[in-house]
Design an enzyme around this catalytic site. Structure first.
Site, mmCIF file in Angstrom:
data_model
loop_
_atom_site.group_PDB
_atom_site.id
_atom_site.type_symbol
_atom_site.label_atom_id
_atom_site.label_comp_id
_atom_site.label_asym_id
_atom_site.label_seq_id
_atom_site.Cartn_x
_atom_site.Cartn_y
_atom_site.Cartn_z
ATOM 1 N N LYS A 1 0.847 -1.209 0.000
ATOM 2 C CA LYS A 1 0.000 0.000 0.000
ATOM 3 C C LYS A 1 0.873 1.246 0.000
ATOM 4 O O LYS A 1 0.622 2.202 -0.722
ATOM 5 C CB LYS A 1 -0.948 -0.020 1.222
ATOM 6 C CG LYS A 1 -2.049 -1.061 1.067
ATOM 7 C CD LYS A 1 -2.791 -1.363 2.361
ATOM 8 C CE LYS A 1 -3.704 -2.570 2.167
ATOM 9 N NZ LYS A 1 -4.335 -3.051 3.389
ATOM 10 N N GLN B 1 -4.369 -1.940 9.560
ATOM 11 C CA GLN B 1 -4.241 -3.244 8.916
ATOM 12 C C GLN B 1 -4.799 -4.349 9.817
ATOM 13 O O GLN B 1 -4.454 -4.434 10.990
ATOM 14 C CB GLN B 1 -2.762 -3.512 8.580
ATOM 15 C CG GLN B 1 -2.529 -4.785 7.817
ATOM 16 C CD GLN B 1 -3.194 -4.814 6.440
ATOM 17 O OE1 GLN B 1 -3.114 -3.869 5.680
ATOM 18 N NE2 GLN B 1 -3.872 -5.913 6.130
ATOM 19 N N ASP C 1 -11.225 2.191 4.078
ATOM 20 C CA ASP C 1 -11.513 0.758 3.925
ATOM 21 C C ASP C 1 -13.017 0.520 3.753
ATOM 22 O O ASP C 1 -13.438 -0.571 3.395
ATOM 23 C CB ASP C 1 -11.039 -0.020 5.165
ATOM 24 C CG ASP C 1 -9.701 -0.720 4.944
ATOM 25 O OD1 ASP C 1 -9.370 -0.997 3.782
ATOM 26 O OD2 ASP C 1 -9.015 -0.981 5.948
#
Ligand code: NAD
Length: 297
Positions: free
Chosen positions: A54, A98, A121
């Site tokens: 990312k 994460q 997200d």
């Protein structure tokens, strides 16, 4: 029939090029660089790989990435305090923690702590609800959104088709089913969701024009469960032992590629299918977050 491949590497490259151009335009016009904060708690090797991918993608596209690595014994309160600081920082547009987090931290509390305006997200109930109610202008869940882009850019018409989603997780299966069923250019399909309690799964999948497999079981879907000419999207990422491979293992999807490729018209490979799209759509959400903050959306 032997299927054509849906090339996620190529399609994600095109999506990323569009994002990079938009980022450059925002920087030139407003003097603001879209920025994503990525928090990693602990040393899970797979998570480390995902976070560095990312980070790298942000750099490629001109997005500023702030990587925050915390020790595995970080407390929930410490993590929530860092999120609160990032929420209040106007130079940060997107925040991502994460998954998975260490067991002393309640993942749901983390999801709720992130400002919905920075929830790239698309895990926060506000953003999930907004999407479920048919507003697709905000954040969209990265993996299902990536699947819809793969279908659209491969010329697959979903309207009126029978689509079957294998798996009902909050991050893939459920939002995937909602998007395919939505009144939208990427939707209008008749959707069936299969899960661990589905009886006679093959009877359902054999009716499907489109199958999205997201169960986390290596090579689960076999050729004899697939209708001739179906479009197959394999979300699965499973590491299986392979003594012939350099590191002793290799990646396979949730679809038994060798048997399904003989029946399908189009199929995504693993790797190189859905995976690169997930990151590409995360970058798009970061751009949306920045545009919304600048009120240019
Ligand atoms: P999950 O474990 O949260 O959910 C799995 C789902 O599969 C559950 O809803 C369960 O009911 C269903 N299931 C289990 N056994 C079944 C069976 N026998 N028949 C039908 N359904 C069954 O998994 P997830 O987070 O949705 O991930 C699924 C897969 O997708 C995993 O391999 C994961 O690594 C992969 N994944 C890939 C990406 C990507 O970017 N490509 C992103 C997220 C997840």
């Amino acid at each position: 029939m032997s299927a054509n491949l849906i090339n996620g590497n190529e399609i994600s490259k095109a999506v990323n090029a569009e994002t990079a151009a938009e980022v450059a335009e925002i920087v030139a016009k407003y003097g603001v660089r879209p920025a994503l904060a990525v928090i990693l708690v602990g040393e899970d090797p797979a998570s480390q790989v995902y976070v560095s991918r990312k980070d790298k993608k942000c750099a490629e596209l001109g997005i500023r990435s702030e990587k925050i690595v915390l020790p595995a014994d970080t407390t929930e309160a410490e993590l929530l305090a860092i999120i609160a600081k990032l929420n209040a920082d106007p130079s940060i547009h997107g925040i991502l923690v994460q998954s998975p987090v260490p067991k002393q931290i309640d993942e749901q509390k983390v999801v709720l702590a992130i400002d919905p305006a920075k929830d790239v997200d698309c895990f926060h109930p506000f953003n999930v609800g907004r999407m479920m109610l048919g507003d697709f202008s905000g954040f969209l869940p990265c993996t299902p959104w990536g699947v819809t882009v793969l279908l659209e850019r491969s010329g697959v018409v979903t309207r009126g088709k029978n689509a079957v989603v294998l798996g009902r997780s909050n991050i893939v299966g459920k939002p995937m089913a909602a998007m395919l069923a939505a009144k939208a250019p990427f939707g209008d399909a008749t959707v069936t969701v299969c899960h661990s309690h589905t009886r006679d799964l093959a009877a359902v999948t054999l009716q499907a024009d489109i199958i999205v497999a997201a169960l986390g079981i290596p090579r689960f879907l076999k050729g004899d469960q697939v209708k001739e000419g179906a479009v197959i999207i394999d979300v699965g990422i499973n590491r299986i032992p392979d003594p012939t491979a350099k590191n002793g293992c290799r990646l396979v999807g949730d679809v038994d590629f060798d048997s399904v490729v003989e029946k399908a018209s189009l199929i995504t490979p693993v790797p190189g299918g859905v995976g690169p799209m997930t990151i590409a759509m995360l970058m798009k959400n970061t751009l949306r977050a920045c545009r919304a903050a600048l009120k240019t959306a």
